[in-house]
Design a protein around this motif. Structure first.
Motif, PDB file in Angstrom:
ATOM      1  N   PHE A 113      -7.722   5.397 -35.957  1.00 21.24           N
ATOM      2  CA  PHE A 113      -9.099   4.891 -35.865  1.00 21.24           C
ATOM      3  C   PHE A 113     -10.095   6.023 -36.085  1.00 21.24           C
ATOM      4  O   PHE A 113     -11.042   5.893 -36.871  1.00 21.24           O
ATOM      5  CB  PHE A 113      -9.294   4.252 -34.485  1.00 21.24           C
ATOM      6  CG  PHE A 113     -10.711   3.836 -34.189  1.00 21.24           C
ATOM      7  CD1 PHE A 113     -11.206   2.628 -34.645  1.00 21.24           C
ATOM      8  CD2 PHE A 113     -11.547   4.651 -33.442  1.00 21.24           C
ATOM      9  CE1 PHE A 113     -12.518   2.237 -34.366  1.00 21.24           C
ATOM     10  CE2 PHE A 113     -12.852   4.280 -33.162  1.00 21.24           C
ATOM     11  CZ  PHE A 113     -13.337   3.058 -33.628  1.00 21.24           C
ATOM     12  N   GLU A 114      -9.877   7.137 -35.403  1.00 26.43           N
ATOM     13  CA  GLU A 114     -10.769   8.290 -35.527  1.00 26.43           C
ATOM     14  C   GLU A 114     -10.813   8.790 -36.969  1.00 26.43           C
ATOM     15  O   GLU A 114     -11.891   9.079 -37.511  1.00 26.43           O
ATOM     16  CB  GLU A 114     -10.302   9.404 -34.596  1.00 26.43           C
ATOM     17  CG  GLU A 114     -11.172  10.651 -34.646  1.00 26.43           C
ATOM     18  CD  GLU A 114     -10.695  11.735 -33.699  1.00 26.43           C
ATOM     19  OE1 GLU A 114     -11.415  12.742 -33.554  1.00 26.43           O
ATOM     20  OE2 GLU A 114      -9.608  11.575 -33.092  1.00 26.43           O
ATOM     21  N   PHE A 117     -12.770   6.379 -39.329  1.00 23.17           N
ATOM     22  CA  PHE A 117     -14.218   6.494 -39.171  1.00 23.17           C
ATOM     23  C   PHE A 117     -14.728   7.801 -39.759  1.00 23.17           C
ATOM     24  O   PHE A 117     -15.779   7.845 -40.407  1.00 23.17           O
ATOM     25  CB  PHE A 117     -14.612   6.394 -37.697  1.00 23.17           C
ATOM     26  CG  PHE A 117     -15.364   5.125 -37.386  1.00 23.17           C
ATOM     27  CD1 PHE A 117     -16.629   4.908 -37.873  1.00 23.17           C
ATOM     28  CD2 PHE A 117     -14.781   4.137 -36.606  1.00 23.17           C
ATOM     29  CE1 PHE A 117     -17.323   3.738 -37.600  1.00 23.17           C
ATOM     30  CE2 PHE A 117     -15.460   2.957 -36.323  1.00 23.17           C
ATOM     31  CZ  PHE A 117     -16.728   2.754 -36.830  1.00 23.17           C
ATOM     32  N   ARG A 122     -15.123   2.236 -42.677  1.00 18.67           N
ATOM     33  CA  ARG A 122     -15.395   1.492 -41.445  1.00 18.67           C
ATOM     34  C   ARG A 122     -14.628   0.185 -41.355  1.00 18.67           C
ATOM     35  O   ARG A 122     -14.250  -0.231 -40.247  1.00 18.67           O
ATOM     36  CB  ARG A 122     -16.895   1.251 -41.306  1.00 18.67           C
ATOM     37  CG  ARG A 122     -17.682   2.548 -41.142  1.00 18.67           C
ATOM     38  CD  ARG A 122     -19.116   2.309 -40.774  1.00 18.67           C
ATOM     39  NE  ARG A 122     -19.800   3.572 -40.515  1.00 18.67           N
ATOM     40  CZ  ARG A 122     -21.017   3.663 -40.008  1.00 18.67           C
ATOM     41  NH1 ARG A 122     -21.691   2.567 -39.707  1.00 18.67           N
ATOM     42  NH2 ARG A 122     -21.568   4.840 -39.785  1.00 18.67           N
ATOM     43  N   ALA A 125     -11.312   1.118 -40.101  1.00 17.05           N
ATOM     44  CA  ALA A 125     -11.444   1.517 -38.695  1.00 17.05           C
ATOM     45  C   ALA A 125     -11.543   0.297 -37.792  1.00 17.05           C
ATOM     46  O   ALA A 125     -10.924   0.249 -36.726  1.00 17.05           O
ATOM     47  CB  ALA A 125     -12.668   2.413 -38.514  1.00 17.05           C
ATOM     48  N   ARG A 126     -12.298  -0.717 -38.218  1.00 24.32           N
ATOM     49  CA  ARG A 126     -12.433  -1.926 -37.403  1.00 24.32           C
ATOM     50  C   ARG A 126     -11.099  -2.660 -37.293  1.00 24.32           C
ATOM     51  O   ARG A 126     -10.764  -3.203 -36.242  1.00 24.32           O
ATOM     52  CB  ARG A 126     -13.515  -2.838 -37.995  1.00 24.32           C
ATOM     53  CG  ARG A 126     -14.926  -2.294 -37.852  1.00 24.32           C
ATOM     54  CD  ARG A 126     -15.976  -3.352 -38.166  1.00 24.32           C
ATOM     55  NE  ARG A 126     -15.989  -3.719 -39.569  1.00 24.32           N
ATOM     56  CZ  ARG A 126     -16.762  -3.197 -40.489  1.00 24.32           C
ATOM     57  NH1 ARG A 126     -17.600  -2.224 -40.171  1.00 24.32           N
ATOM     58  NH2 ARG A 126     -16.731  -3.614 -41.749  1.00 24.32           N
ATOM     59  N   ASN A 129      -9.023  -0.774 -34.844  1.00 22.06           N
ATOM     60  CA  ASN A 129      -9.542  -1.022 -33.498  1.00 22.06           C
ATOM     61  C   ASN A 129      -8.996  -2.345 -32.955  1.00 22.06           C
ATOM     62  O   ASN A 129      -8.618  -2.440 -31.780  1.00 22.06           O
ATOM     63  CB  ASN A 129     -11.068  -1.059 -33.529  1.00 22.06           C
ATOM     64  CG  ASN A 129     -11.677  -1.167 -32.147  1.00 22.06           C
ATOM     65  OD1 ASN A 129     -11.461  -0.326 -31.288  1.00 22.06           O
ATOM     66  ND2 ASN A 129     -12.437  -2.230 -31.914  1.00 22.06           N
ATOM     67  N   ASN A 162     -19.665  -2.182 -34.872  1.00 26.44           N
ATOM     68  CA  ASN A 162     -18.990  -1.007 -35.402  1.00 26.44           C
ATOM     69  C   ASN A 162     -19.598  -0.475 -36.692  1.00 26.44           C
ATOM     70  O   ASN A 162     -19.175   0.567 -37.183  1.00 26.44           O
ATOM     71  CB  ASN A 162     -17.504  -1.316 -35.605  1.00 26.44           C
ATOM     72  CG  ASN A 162     -16.778  -1.443 -34.279  1.00 26.44           C
ATOM     73  OD1 ASN A 162     -17.090  -0.764 -33.323  1.00 26.44           O
ATOM     74  ND2 ASN A 162     -15.808  -2.347 -34.221  1.00 26.44           N
ATOM     75  N   GLY A 168     -18.767   4.856 -34.014  1.00 24.77           N
ATOM     76  CA  GLY A 168     -17.406   5.331 -34.171  1.00 24.77           C
ATOM     77  C   GLY A 168     -17.092   6.506 -33.268  1.00 24.77           C
ATOM     78  O   GLY A 168     -16.049   6.526 -32.597  1.00 24.77           O
TER      79      GLY A 168
END
Length: 213
Positions: A113-114, A117, A122, A125-126, A129, A162, A168
């Motif tokens: 995830f880190e 972002f 994104r 990343a979402r 998440n 997000n 983030g």
């Protein structure tokens, strides 16, 4: 080993893509296109869309295609309170069952995830998440509670939250706080960390809505 049916696997795939914003609110989902993407027959896709329609993620799941349900701003405060209550229960149960291997898996997801972002991706990343929270709550072994939480997630604007600047970085720190509490076996700290995480996202949403007004 994944013991879910094909319909359940497709439904989870579609949930993640709706929550991540890959399938935007109001967009159409066509059964044939999804089946081709996943290299499956139409049947499990059709059944998955029925599941998602029952949960409130889509509407009109006919052969012409389902439509991703728009975000209901009027219901968001009530949904927040329900999320806080039910997700606290899942955290409390999960901390009694979590293993070192589970924590390592969650840390790997948090790292992915880190990195997503940090690279500016994104949507990815979402999606990660979603997998992070879904995996954490699976550990609780409370399938009915998780089912209701997923219904609430259908009505929550994760894509808006997000996409906000700085969210983030904050979420990375909040995930770390949650995992530290789990590693320490501290149920109270884990529940508080998850509450802060949810409320932090809510505060971002309020700011985004105010700025857009």
């Amino acid at each position: 080993m994944d013991y879910r049916t094909k319909e359940e696997q497709v439904a989870d795939y579609l949930r993640e893509r709706i929550i991540s914003g890959v399938y935007p609110r109001g967009s159409r989902l066509k059964q044939a296109e999804i089946a081709e993407q996943l290299q499956l027959s139409i049947t499990p896709v059709r059944e998955a869309l029925k599941l998602l329609e029952a949960e409130g993620y889509v509407e009109g799941g006919s052969y012409r295609g389902a439509r991703v349900v728009p975000f209901d701003e009027a219901a968001s405060n009530e949904i927040l309170q329900l999320r806080l209550m039910l997700e606290s229960q899942l955290v409390r149960s999960a901390i009694e069952k979590i293993t070192t291997d589970d924590i390592d898996e969650l840390r790997a997801l948090a790292k992915e995830f880190e990195q997503a972002f940090a690279s500016g991706d994104r949507a990815t990343a979402r999606g990660i998440n979603y997998r992070f929270h879904r995996r954490l709550y699976d550990i609780a072994e409370l399938p009915q509670t998780l089912h209701f939480v997923q219904i609430l997630w259908a009505r929550y604007p994760f894509d808006l939250i997000n996409s906000a600047e700085g969210r983030g970085k904050d979420a990375v720190a909040e995930h770390d706080e949650i995992l530290q509490a789990f590693a320490a076996g501290d149920a109270a700290a884990a529940m508080l960390a998850m509450r802060r995480h949810i409320e932090s996202g809510w505060a971002v949403l309020r700011t985004v809505q105010k700025d857009g007004a």
